[in-house]
Design a protein around this motif. Structure first.
Motif, short mmCIF file in Angstrom:
data_model
loop_
_atom_site.label_atom_id
_atom_site.label_comp_id
_atom_site.label_asym_id
_atom_site.label_seq_id
_atom_site.Cartn_x
_atom_site.Cartn_y
_atom_site.Cartn_z
N GLY A 132 32.06 39.91 37.62
CA GLY A 132 31.89 40.94 36.59
C GLY A 132 31.03 42.09 37.08
N ARG A 133 29.94 41.78 37.79
CA ARG A 133 29.07 42.84 38.32
C ARG A 133 29.80 43.70 39.35
NH1 ARG A 133 24.99 38.59 38.16
NH2 ARG A 133 25.39 38.16 40.34
N LEU A 134 30.77 43.11 40.01
CA LEU A 134 31.56 43.87 40.97
C LEU A 134 32.59 44.76 40.29
CD1 LEU A 134 32.13 41.16 43.71
CD2 LEU A 134 30.88 43.31 43.99
N GLY A 135 32.77 44.57 38.98
CA GLY A 135 33.71 45.40 38.23
C GLY A 135 35.02 44.72 37.88
N TYR A 136 35.16 43.45 38.24
CA TYR A 136 36.37 42.72 37.88
C TYR A 136 36.25 42.27 36.43
CZ TYR A 136 37.39 42.44 42.87
OH TYR A 136 37.66 42.74 44.18
N ARG A 137 37.25 42.58 35.62
CA ARG A 137 37.24 42.16 34.23
C ARG A 137 37.42 40.65 34.15
NH1 ARG A 137 40.27 46.79 30.78
NH2 ARG A 137 39.05 48.49 31.64
N SER A 138 36.82 40.04 33.13
CA SER A 138 36.84 38.58 33.04
C SER A 138 38.25 38.01 33.03
CB SER A 138 36.06 38.11 31.81
OG SER A 138 36.66 38.60 30.64
N GLY A 139 39.20 38.70 32.47
CA GLY A 139 40.57 38.21 32.44
C GLY A 139 41.25 38.21 33.79
N THR A 140 40.65 38.84 34.79
CA THR A 140 41.26 38.91 36.12
C THR A 140 40.65 37.94 37.12
OG1 THR A 140 39.79 40.66 36.92
CG2 THR A 140 41.80 41.36 35.78
N PRO A 197 47.67 28.24 42.50
CA PRO A 197 47.26 28.42 41.10
C PRO A 197 45.82 27.97 40.86
CG PRO A 197 49.39 27.28 41.25
CD PRO A 197 48.82 27.34 42.64
N VAL A 198 45.10 28.70 40.03
CA VAL A 198 43.72 28.37 39.66
C VAL A 198 43.61 28.49 38.15
CG1 VAL A 198 41.29 29.04 39.84
CG2 VAL A 198 42.77 29.18 41.85
N SER A 199 43.31 27.39 37.49
CA SER A 199 43.17 27.42 36.03
C SER A 199 41.72 27.44 35.59
CB SER A 199 43.89 26.23 35.41
OG SER A 199 43.33 25.03 35.88
N SER A 200 40.81 27.12 36.51
CA SER A 200 39.39 27.10 36.18
C SER A 200 38.56 27.28 37.44
CB SER A 200 39.04 25.76 35.52
OG SER A 200 37.64 25.65 35.38
N LEU A 201 37.59 28.17 37.38
CA LEU A 201 36.70 28.32 38.53
C LEU A 201 35.85 27.08 38.72
CD1 LEU A 201 35.50 32.04 38.32
CD2 LEU A 201 37.50 31.09 39.48
N ALA A 202 35.63 26.34 37.66
CA ALA A 202 34.84 25.11 37.76
C ALA A 202 35.57 24.03 38.56
CB ALA A 202 34.51 24.58 36.37
N TYR A 227 36.53 37.22 49.26
CA TYR A 227 37.76 37.98 49.02
C TYR A 227 37.50 39.11 48.03
CZ TYR A 227 42.62 38.91 47.67
OH TYR A 227 43.82 39.51 47.41
N ALA A 228 36.75 38.82 46.96
CA ALA A 228 36.45 39.83 45.94
C ALA A 228 35.70 41.01 46.54
CB ALA A 228 35.65 39.21 44.80
N TYR A 229 34.71 40.72 47.34
CA TYR A 229 33.97 41.79 48.01
C TYR A 229 34.88 42.56 48.97
CZ TYR A 229 29.27 40.59 46.38
OH TYR A 229 28.16 40.39 45.61
N GLY A 230 35.68 41.83 49.73
CA GLY A 230 36.57 42.44 50.70
C GLY A 230 37.57 43.39 50.06
N GLN A 231 38.06 43.05 48.87
CA GLN A 231 39.01 43.92 48.17
C GLN A 231 38.39 45.27 47.82
OE1 GLN A 231 42.49 43.23 47.45
NE2 GLN A 231 41.79 41.94 49.13
N LEU A 232 37.08 45.29 47.73
CA LEU A 232 36.36 46.53 47.43
C LEU A 232 35.81 47.20 48.68
CD1 LEU A 232 34.43 45.21 44.30
CD2 LEU A 232 36.52 46.60 44.33
N GLY A 233 36.10 46.61 49.84
CA GLY A 233 35.62 47.17 51.09
C GLY A 233 34.13 46.95 51.31
N LEU A 234 33.59 45.91 50.71
CA LEU A 234 32.15 45.62 50.79
C LEU A 234 31.90 44.36 51.59
CD1 LEU A 234 31.35 46.18 47.01
CD2 LEU A 234 30.91 47.79 48.89
N ALA A 235 30.72 44.27 52.18
CA ALA A 235 30.29 43.04 52.83
C ALA A 235 29.88 42.06 51.74
CB ALA A 235 29.12 43.31 53.76
N THR A 236 30.20 40.80 51.90
CA THR A 236 29.88 39.79 50.89
C THR A 236 28.39 39.79 50.57
OG1 THR A 236 31.68 38.41 51.67
CG2 THR A 236 30.02 37.33 50.32
N GLY A 237 28.08 39.87 49.28
CA GLY A 237 26.70 39.85 48.83
C GLY A 237 25.97 41.17 48.91
#
Length: 101
Positions: free
Chosen positions: A49-57, A69-74, A87-97
């Protein structure tokens, strides 16, 4: 030998197997995971969420990262969660963390 076996048992009891974190056991019917795992995966949701990804995504992002398939992050292992985070950071062109940690 007995000490090594006891150490292995202690690691398994702590959620570690072969030196790697083990995914929490998930009660899929109740949609719950072990109480101690909740904060870990809640933090992954918050970080996405802090990276800007909406919770539904978040689940679609995890599916893209893991190519399954992923039904739960848990239900993710710690290693899979790290892959999703990277992967999330990489999609934004950022270094992880580099931003949301």
């Amino acid at each position: 030998m007995a000490d090594a076996l006891q150490d292995a048992h202690d690691l398994q009891a702590e959620g570690v197997e072969d030196g790697l974190p083990v995914a929490p056991r998930v009660n899929r019917r109740a949609g719950q995971c072990a109480a101690d795992a909740g904060p870990l995966f809640a933090e992954l949701h918050r970080e996405l969420g802090r990276l800007g990804y909406r919770s539904g995504t978040h689940y679609a992002l995890a599916e893209q990262a893991l190519e399954r398939p992923v039904s739960s992050l848990a239900a993710l292992s710690a290693e899979e969660a790290a892959t999703v985070r990277s992967y999330a950071y990489g999609q934004l062109g950022l270094a992880t963390g580099s931003v949301a940690a």
